[in-house]
Design an enzyme around this catalytic site. Structure first.
Site, PDB file in Angstrom:
ATOM      1  N   SER A  37       0.799  -1.223   0.000  1.00 45.80           N
ATOM      2  CA  SER A  37       0.000   0.000   0.000  1.00 45.80           C
ATOM      3  C   SER A  37       0.835   1.278   0.000  1.00 45.80           C
ATOM      4  CB  SER A  37      -0.975   0.004   1.181  1.00 45.80           C
ATOM      5  OG  SER A  37      -0.302  -0.220   2.394  1.00 45.80           O
TER       6      SER A  37
ATOM      7  N   HIS B  65       1.999   4.606   4.748  1.00 45.54           N
ATOM      8  CA  HIS B  65       1.162   5.321   3.792  1.00 45.54           C
ATOM      9  C   HIS B  65       1.683   6.733   3.546  1.00 45.54           C
ATOM     10  CE1 HIS B  65      -2.530   2.579   4.810  1.00 45.54           C
ATOM     11  NE2 HIS B  65      -1.525   1.928   4.253  1.00 45.54           N
TER      12      HIS B  65
END
Length: 277
Positions: free
Chosen positions: A149, A201
């Site tokens: 991610s 992230h």
């Protein structure tokens, strides 16, 4: 990117295959398809060189990478997922972004981009964790994460940058300026799924910004010039298109496939203008 997730069943694999079939295997570019295949293969542990019994054997942390010099974790941790739903959500998100960017830059450059982004996201995540460990909480030294991610967030920065200005929607209802959607998703995902790696992230977003506005893009282009670069194409949207939030450490809102396929950016702007007339 998750910290300390546990593997589940295989429902996510079935859902992923279903999404890819619905999307159309023939419409997924080669490198994007190969990357999804690699992540699935690693998850199923079909490669003899990638076998592990727990995520602690493959996850990336300041302790393992910096103190124990296990540099291979920078790459391997990115293609390992905590469970089948983690894999499913990340790969569906990557499939959309990969199709967009691989067609824009060409397959060879996109493969190069994925390798660089993977290393950069992992390294920057550890740098952020080290900073937080020294200045805030020492547990960041051993915070160990897995998942793709971080790279997906970096790709999200690029896809929203190349899209015409407009509005996207979280939950199909909350309007957000497209250019700021990645920051909103960063916060919302952390609030809804606290176990995800916020620094992973955030590192992805910073890598994307470094590519667009810092020296990273220029250096990469000098080392490996894009082949088949096609800046005149972007994604189109149908009149009822929106973005629906997806959790599990993915980049959240996914663009639905527009009925017009690939069109010139000026045509997208014209259609959007007509929508509000």
């Amino acid at each position: 990117m998750y910290a300390n997730r546990r593997r589940g069943g295989n429902l996510g694999l079935l859902l992923l295959f279903g999404e890819m079939a619905r999307f159309g295997f023939d419409r997924i570019p080669a490198i994007t398809l190969a990357t999804i295949g690699l992540n699935v293969t690693v998850f199923l542990q079909l490669l003899p060189i990638v076998e592990y019994y727990s995520l602690t054997e493959v996850c990336s942390s300041v302790f393992y990478v910096w103190q124990r010099r296990e540099w291979w974790r920078l790459f391997l941790s990115s293609i390992v997922h905590g469970d089948d739903m983690h894999l499913y959500m990340n790969m569906v998100s990557f499939m959309v972004k990969g199709r967009t960017l691989e067609r824009r830059f060409g397959s060879a450059y996109f493969a190069f981009m994925l390798v660089v982004f993977t290393a950069a996201c992992s390294a920057l995540t550890l740098a952020l964790n080290y900073f937080l460990a020294v200045n805030y909480e020492q547990t960041f030294f051993v915070q160990c994460g897995v998942g793709f991610s971080g790279v997906i967030f970096a790709l999200k920065v690029l896809t929203t940058h190349y899209l015409p200005d407009g509005v996207t929607y979280l939950f199909g209802a909350l309007p957000i300026v497209t250019k700021w959607s990645v920051w909103v998703e960063l916060v919302v995902i952390q609030l809804l799924v606290p176990n995800v790696s916020f620094t992973g992230h955030l590192a992805g977003i910073l890598v994307g910004l470094l590519y667009l506005y810092g020296p990273m893009g220029a250096i990469m282009n000098a080392v490996f010039p894009p082949s088949g670069y096609n800046p005149g194409y972007t994604r189109s949207y149908s009149s009822n298109s929106s973005q629906s939030f997806r959790s599990y450490g993915t980049t959240g809102g996914e663009e639905r496939e527009g009925v017009g396929g690939w069109v010139d950016a000026d045509e997208v702007r014209r259609r959007r203008a007509q929508r509000f007339q």
